[in-house]
Design an enzyme around this catalytic site. Structure first.
Site, short mmCIF file in Angstrom:
data_model
loop_
_atom_site.label_atom_id
_atom_site.label_comp_id
_atom_site.label_asym_id
_atom_site.label_seq_id
_atom_site.Cartn_x
_atom_site.Cartn_y
_atom_site.Cartn_z
N LEU A 1 -1.61 7.92 4.50
CA LEU A 1 -0.27 7.84 4.32
C LEU A 1 0.33 6.63 3.59
O LEU A 1 1.30 6.75 2.90
CB LEU A 1 0.24 7.76 5.76
CG LEU A 1 0.07 8.57 6.76
CD1 LEU A 1 0.78 8.39 8.10
CD2 LEU A 1 0.70 10.06 6.37
N GLY A 2 -0.52 5.76 3.60
CA GLY A 2 0.09 4.57 2.49
C GLY A 2 -1.40 3.45 2.79
O GLY A 2 -1.98 3.39 3.47
N GLY B 1 -1.76 -1.21 1.76
CA GLY B 1 -1.02 -2.17 1.13
C GLY B 1 -2.15 -3.37 1.47
O GLY B 1 -3.27 -3.22 1.10
N GLY C 1 -3.58 -3.86 4.97
CA GLY C 1 -4.18 -2.54 5.92
C GLY C 1 -3.81 -1.34 5.14
O GLY C 1 -3.09 -1.01 4.22
N VAL D 1 -2.81 2.99 6.44
CA VAL D 1 -2.34 3.96 7.47
C VAL D 1 -3.05 5.31 7.18
O VAL D 1 -2.68 5.71 6.13
CB VAL D 1 -1.04 3.74 7.76
CG1 VAL D 1 -0.48 4.58 8.91
CG2 VAL D 1 -0.46 2.36 7.87
N LYS E 1 -3.64 2.58 12.04
CA LYS E 1 -3.61 1.56 10.82
C LYS E 1 -4.86 0.64 10.82
O LYS E 1 -5.19 0.19 11.97
CB LYS E 1 -2.59 0.60 11.44
CG LYS E 1 -2.07 -0.57 10.49
CD LYS E 1 -1.21 -1.85 11.27
CE LYS E 1 -1.22 -2.86 10.48
NZ LYS E 1 -0.17 -3.87 11.12
N ASP F 1 11.32 -9.40 12.78
CA ASP F 1 11.63 -8.59 11.62
C ASP F 1 12.41 -7.50 11.39
O ASP F 1 12.02 -6.67 10.66
CB ASP F 1 10.11 -8.64 10.67
CG ASP F 1 10.14 -8.31 9.25
OD1 ASP F 1 11.54 -8.70 8.84
OD2 ASP F 1 9.50 -7.79 8.44
#
Length: 561
Positions: free
Chosen positions: A15-16, A18, A21, A23, A38, A131
């Site tokens: 899914l993505g 960075g 980490g 996902v 994750k 956040d």
């Protein structure tokens, strides 16, 4: 991660990813329920970094509320660490505001109500989010909202050690000075997001950290931009002093319901949900499950011990996971967007040398010292020179043709001399002609194109070049293989189309057959657009193939900080 996967789940797609980490969408084998997993991918051998990841799971494990993305389990093994989360079939509030602008007052009140309920549940368990912002609020297909990303959460009252972490557009005045974690800062951020729902803009618009800090600490609350009936809620929730904000969150929630009913009628919530659902439906293409079926309610027995000792490794090389957390009775197959938004645009700046509490935050956060310019936190390959190309793929010129149709030379005839060789000296018999070695038939021509698989882009939402906060570059990856050409000899590039013009740039070999390239620093389009990106691969014989198309959204404006 070296290929390590959490046992008991079948991976579906990434899914993505960075800096800290990645996902993945996966399915729980026992129940068929989709989940988001994750994985810790950066500095996984750093025990302090892994401890931050473990702390995030420990905080989430104690919270079970319908307004918060649930944690199902935390898994550690020699191959890495992972958090298994609920999926949410919907879109982030940021996506909705970007695409559609401000909401109705009733919808904004619904978002604030859900957020206060979720924050109240977290605060009751002693957890401060720290956040809260539109990126971390997910709106489901039914119009309800869930809070996600507890990557920098801390226990109530925990000292920050002088570090200031959060997203500046929504940080409470006391958060800028590194005050201990307090529920009041979450209430401030939720109210600031409520303001953005009502107006389409954050309450303060400073273009640098110093200006934003001054505005949050001293500037008047701009309530005059919001509808009159809710201006009192804004003044209360964004009070400069934390002790002047309604606390706990349930107190503010009761005040909200009273104001909403008086101003918009007893059915305000039903109308707000209906409007949010309508808006979400317009963005259904961004859902993890566009048909609206994110999986059903499925019972699972995922055992999570509050504290499990590390397993004793056997003689095999297989990782032995340890699973920690709190027992769950069910896995709910709802959506994916929010459990982990990797590669977003959150910011972290530190008053000391090292940031505290960033842990394995699902957004890539850029550490800043006050006064420095923020940069994207997502590592990408430097984009190449952008050059227009024709619509058809560019194919390498094939090499010289391989001769075909040749066979062995006739017996007794050498390639050097086509006539028989006979000796006439004396009575000696002529030597027996020696046949030349047969020539092997040439191999058939290479007509098989490479295969291109697992094409992905991360992140999939970009700001145009020059924007200070949101990501402006994306990494495109693909797995390429060929039956005759080694990976190092393959020519792989990515092609994309922006405003009816096609561009192409090369991709480099990362490892094995995985290639990567950078897509970024794109000019501001006239309107927000989805950019189709494809990967082309050409082998040594000139055979070319095209992989699946992925889409990257390029916004026509900058993301607020």
């Amino acid at each position: 991660m070296s290929g390590w996967q959490v046992s008991g789940y079948t991976p579906v797609r990434r899914l993505g990813a960075g800096a800290s980490g990645s996902v993945e969408l996966a399915v729980h084998d026992a129940t068929g329920t989709p989940v988001a997993i994750k994985y810790l991918t950066a500095r996984s051998d750093d025990e302090l970094f892994r401890a931050d990841f473990r702390d995030e799971a420990r905080l989430l494990a104690d919270i079970d509320d319908p307004h918060i993305c649930r944690l199902y389990e935390y898994v550690e093994a020699s191959g890495g660490a992972a958090i298994v989360m609920e999926l949410v079939n919907g879109v982030s509030l940021r996506q909705m505001l970007r695409a559609q602008g401000p909401t109705t007052p009733e919808s904004a009140l619904c978002v604030l109500k859900g957020s206060l309920a979720g924050l109240g549940a977290a605060h009751a368990r002693g957890v401060v989010h720290r956040d809260y912002k539109p990126e971390n609020v997910l709106v489901t297909a039914e119009g309800t909202s869930k809070l996600a990303d507890f990557g920098i959460a801390m226990p109530v009252g925990a000292a920050s050690g002088g570090s200031v972490t959060g997203t500046p557009r929504y940080m409470a005045p006391e958060q800028w000075s590194g005050a201990p974690a307090s529920p009041a800062c979450d209430i401030y951020a939720a109210t600031a997001t409520f303001f953005e729902c009502l107006t389409g803009h954050p309450p303060y618009d400073g273009r640098d950290l110093a200006t934003l800090r001054r505005q949050h600490v001293r500037a008047p609350i701009p309530t005059d931009r919001a509808p009159r009936p809710v201006q009192g809620l804004l003044r209360d929730g964004m009070a400069k002093r934390p002790d002047e904000r309604p606390q706990p969150a349930q107190v503010f929630l009761a005040s909200l319901e009273e104001v909403a009913a008086a101003a918009y009628g007893d059915d305000w919530e039903e109308r707000g949900w209906r409007e949010l659902a309508r808006r979400a439906a317009l963005l259904a293409a961004l859902f993890p499950f566009p048909n609206g079926t994110g999986g059903g309610m499925s019972v699972a027995s995922t055992a999570l011990a509050a504290s499990t000792p590390p397993p004793v490794a056997d003689d095999s090389d297989a990782p032995v996971p340890r699973r920690t957390g709190r027992a769950r009775a069910a896995l709910v197959g709802t959506g994916l967007v929010a459990a982990m938004l990797v590669g977003g645009a959150g910011l972290s700046y530190a008053a000391k040398d090292e940031p505290v509490g960033a842990g394995a935050a699902t957004e890539a956060r850029t550490e800043l010292t006050a006064g420095t310019a923020p940069t994207s936190g997502v590592p990408v390959a430097p984009p190449g020179t952008v050059t227009p190309t024709p619509d058809e793929p560019v194919v390498d010129s094939p090499g010289p043709a391989t001769p075909t149709g040749t066979g062995p030379a006739p017996t007794g005839i050498t390639p050097a001399d086509p006539s028989p060789s006979v000796s006439r000296t004396g009575d000696a018999p002529a030597p027996t002609p020696v046949p030349s070695p047969p020539t092997s038939p040439a191999p058939p021509p290479d007509t098989t194109a490479p295969t291109v698989d697992r094409v992905a882009a991360s992140p999939t939402e970009l700001d145009p070049s020059g924007c200070p906060f949101g990501p402006t570059a994306s990494t495109v990856t693909a797995l390429v293989a060929d039956d005759r050409t080694d990976p190092g000899q393959l020519r792989v590039r990515l092609r994309y189309t922006l405003e009816k013009r096609s561009y192409e740039q090369s991709m480099g070999l990362l490892r094995g057959g995985q290639f990567g390239g950078g897509l970024g620093d794109l000019p501001r389009p006239g309107a927000t657009t989805r950019i189709p990106v494809t990967v082309l691969a050409t082998d040594a014989a000139g055979n070319t193939t095209t992989g699946a198309t992925v889409y990257v959204t390029l916004y026509s404006f900058c993301t607020p900080g």
